[in-house]
Design a protein around this motif. Structure first.
Motif, short mmCIF file in Angstrom:
data_model
loop_
_atom_site.label_atom_id
_atom_site.label_comp_id
_atom_site.label_asym_id
_atom_site.label_seq_id
_atom_site.Cartn_x
_atom_site.Cartn_y
_atom_site.Cartn_z
N UNK A 88 3.56 -10.76 6.55
CA UNK A 88 4.87 -10.38 6.03
C UNK A 88 5.86 -10.25 7.19
N UNK A 101 11.58 -6.53 3.73
CA UNK A 101 10.39 -7.36 3.89
C UNK A 101 10.55 -8.69 3.18
N UNK A 102 9.91 -9.72 3.75
CA UNK A 102 9.73 -10.96 3.03
C UNK A 102 8.59 -10.80 2.04
N UNK A 103 8.42 -11.81 1.23
CA UNK A 103 7.41 -11.77 0.17
C UNK A 103 5.99 -11.83 0.73
#
Lengths: 111, 114
Positions: A88, A101-103
């Motif tokens: 992440x 956060x990214x996925x």
């Protein structure tokens, strides 16, 4: 539109491969950039941390930030089965405590 | 061992039945936070606390409550759970507000609301 975009994968590579994981973002105020690693059924743990643009290396891992393109990368050299996890990206503005956060990208390194 | 603990790890409940997920850290950290993790959406912050008796909303606070009466504990309360709160929940802590880049996460609580 999400502030942080990350390809969820899954990504499958053979052992020893060079892995490239990427995130793009839209908020130009982001200054601090992190990569967290999350093993299955575990909480995320901090892997790499960079401030502003440039590269940072730690063993087989290199984190790269290109603020002009709003693009960050994590490279894993000589990947190992133990690197199999979800990665992440996360980022933060200079002021404030909130991480965005990214996925997460699910990576599998096959022996 | 320095760690963040959460209980329970797994919970299945029914709509409307109040529940509490506990979180405790033994590192004397000032900053604590709750996240939920959902497929396609990643980690989203629910609430955070900068210190004892100081809490604030994150990105998705609706339907949740928190309290911070002691430095080490930061429970997450769902007064009337609904199926859209089915998720994987993580508690996290960091030494100080200015050091939130380094967050220590608990092992997660998988909640299912029927």
């Amino acid at each position: 539109q999400k502030e942080v975009e990350q390809d969820p994968g899954p990504l499958s590579v053979p052992e020893g491969a060079i892995v490239s994981l990427n995130c793009t973002y839209s908020n130009s105020a982001f200054q601090y950039f992190m990569w967290y690693r999350q093993y299955s059924r575990k909480g995320p743990e901090l892997l790499m941390y960079t401030y502003s643009s440039g590269n940072k290396e730690d063993g087989r891992f290199t984190a790269q930030v290109d603020k002009s393109s709003k693009y960050i990368s994590l490279f894993i050299r000589d990947s190992q089965p133990s690197d199999s996890a979800t990665y992440l990206c996360a980022m933060r503005e200079t002021s404030g405590s909130r991480l965005t956060f990214g996925e997460g990208t699910q990576l599998t390194v096959n022996p | 061992e320095a760690q963040v603990t959460q209980n329970p790890r797994y919970l299945i409940t029914v709509t409307g039945k109040k529940l509490t997920v506990t979180c405790s850290q033994n590192m004397n950290h000032e900053y604590m936070s709750w996240y939920r993790q959902d497929p396609g959406l990643g980690l989203r912050q629910i609430y955070y606390s900068m210190n004892v008796e100081v809490t604030d909303k994150g990105d998705v606070p609706e339907g949740y409550k928190v309290s911070r009466k002691e430095k080490r504990n930061f429970p997450l309360i769902l007064e009337s759970p609904s199926p859209n709160q089915t998720s994987l929940y993580f508690c996290a802590s960091s030494p100080a507000v200015g050091l939130t880049d380094t967050q220590y996460f608990g092992p997660g609580t998988r909640l299912t609301v029927l």
